[in-house]
Design a protein around this motif. Structure first.
Motif, mmCIF file in Angstrom:
data_model
loop_
_atom_site.group_PDB
_atom_site.id
_atom_site.type_symbol
_atom_site.label_atom_id
_atom_site.label_comp_id
_atom_site.label_asym_id
_atom_site.label_seq_id
_atom_site.Cartn_x
_atom_site.Cartn_y
_atom_site.Cartn_z
ATOM 1 N N UNK A 125 11.489 96.706 28.951
ATOM 2 C CA UNK A 125 11.700 95.462 28.209
ATOM 3 C C UNK A 125 11.913 95.758 26.721
ATOM 4 N N UNK A 126 12.964 95.172 26.157
ATOM 5 C CA UNK A 126 13.324 95.407 24.760
ATOM 6 C C UNK A 126 13.036 94.185 23.888
ATOM 7 N N UNK A 127 13.400 93.004 24.367
ATOM 8 C CA UNK A 127 13.201 91.797 23.571
ATOM 9 C C UNK A 127 13.904 90.608 24.197
ATOM 10 N N UNK A 128 13.932 89.511 23.464
ATOM 11 C CA UNK A 128 14.513 88.274 23.993
ATOM 12 C C UNK A 128 15.229 87.504 22.895
ATOM 13 N N UNK A 129 16.182 86.686 23.308
ATOM 14 C CA UNK A 129 16.926 85.841 22.376
ATOM 15 C C UNK A 129 17.004 84.426 22.948
ATOM 16 N N UNK A 130 17.013 83.443 22.070
ATOM 17 C CA UNK A 130 17.094 82.034 22.486
ATOM 18 C C UNK A 130 18.408 81.429 22.028
ATOM 19 N N UNK A 180 22.013 92.967 43.685
ATOM 20 C CA UNK A 180 22.772 91.790 43.285
ATOM 21 C C UNK A 180 21.900 90.771 42.569
ATOM 22 N N UNK A 181 22.316 89.513 42.595
ATOM 23 C CA UNK A 181 21.586 88.467 41.879
ATOM 24 C C UNK A 181 20.264 88.188 42.563
ATOM 25 N N UNK A 182 19.183 88.300 41.801
ATOM 26 C CA UNK A 182 17.838 88.122 42.344
ATOM 27 C C UNK A 182 16.879 87.769 41.216
ATOM 28 N N UNK A 183 15.643 87.421 41.582
ATOM 29 C CA UNK A 183 14.600 87.130 40.606
ATOM 30 C C UNK A 183 13.563 88.235 40.656
ATOM 31 N N UNK A 184 13.215 88.754 39.477
ATOM 32 C CA UNK A 184 12.175 89.768 39.366
ATOM 33 C C UNK A 184 11.144 89.316 38.341
ATOM 34 N N UNK A 185 10.052 90.064 38.231
ATOM 35 C CA UNK A 185 8.991 89.704 37.295
ATOM 36 C C UNK A 185 8.755 90.826 36.290
ATOM 37 N N UNK A 186 8.277 90.423 35.107
ATOM 38 C CA UNK A 186 8.092 91.393 34.025
ATOM 39 C C UNK A 186 6.930 92.339 34.260
ATOM 40 N N UNK A 187 6.058 92.039 35.216
ATOM 41 C CA UNK A 187 4.937 92.948 35.475
ATOM 42 C C UNK A 187 5.318 94.062 36.443
ATOM 43 N N UNK A 188 6.533 94.024 36.953
ATOM 44 C CA UNK A 188 7.033 95.145 37.744
ATOM 45 C C UNK A 188 7.120 96.346 36.807
ATOM 46 N N UNK A 189 6.574 97.468 37.202
ATOM 47 C CA UNK A 189 6.484 98.633 36.311
ATOM 48 C C UNK A 189 7.858 99.078 35.791
ATOM 49 N N UNK A 190 8.878 98.953 36.615
ATOM 50 C CA UNK A 190 10.220 99.378 36.205
ATOM 51 C C UNK A 190 10.699 98.556 35.019
#
Length: 202
Positions: A190-195, A175-185
């Motif tokens: 990661x594809x990209x980002x938009x603002x 469900x809704x949670x906070x994760x970090x980009x250094x998690x291998x999964x």
């Protein structure tokens, strides 16, 4: 419009305020952007516009950046209130979400309409070309290449030096949670980002 804007206007009129007898001074409550109706936000924006336009270019840019940061902070605070909400495919809140339903729900509180799927949302706003340029409130996308985008979250925090970031999202397993980009999964997906915040054309 924004909390910081209210403070700015009070600062611009400080000389008048300072000459006002204490017994007549009234403490005005600061509006919460995400709980203020859009119609009220628009009226506040119209009032603030002339004051902002009178600022020098550099100061105006700095002030606009401060406003955007304030909006992002409110956006993230509102998103965090849903931590623990369950994942449900096709749901857009408030008790259950899928990933794009969650981002749509949170941004809608700002009057920003996101398209329904993560594959559509990756076409909105402005591309963020480097992880080091990420800002809180940016959308981050995951999958297998642009055509394979299948997940989206909202940046909550970022290290500008390393490009590592945290993001809040509706995960299929927890469900809704906070994760970090250094998690291998997430790192390998990661594809990209938009603002969208601070960008005129959403």
């Amino acid at each position: 419009m924004f909390k910081k804007a209210i403070i700015l206007l009070l600062g611009l009129s400080s000389s008048t305020f300072a000459n006002t007898p204490i017994r007549h001074r009234v403490a005005l409550p600061m509006p919460d952007l995400l709980t203020t109706p859009v119609s009220v936000q628009e009226r506040m924006s119209a009032v603030l516009a002339p004051a902002l336009q009178s600022l020098p270019g550099r100061e105006l840019a700095s002030t606009a950046s401060t406003f955007t940061s304030a909006i992002a902070a409110d956006l993230i605070e509102a998103a965090k209130r849903h931590i623990g909400a369950r994942y449900s495919r096709g749901s857009n809140g408030p008790s259950a979400f899928d990933c794009s339903g969650f981002t749509s729900y949170v941004f809608k509180r700002l009057g920003i309409t996101l398209k329904r799927s993560s594959r559509e949302q990756v076409t909105q706003g402005k591309a963020v070309t480097s992880r080091n340029e990420l800002q809180p409130g940016d959308l981050v996308f995951f999958g297998h290449g642009r055509k394979g985008v299948n997940h989206v979250g909202i940046v909550t925090d970022v290290n500008a030096e390393t490009g590592l970031f945290s993001f809040i999202h509706a995960s299929t397993s927890r469900g809704v949670r906070i994760d970090t980009s250094d998690d291998s999964y997430w790192a390998r997906r990661f594809v990209g980002a938009r603002r969208l915040l601070g960008v005129d054309d959403n």
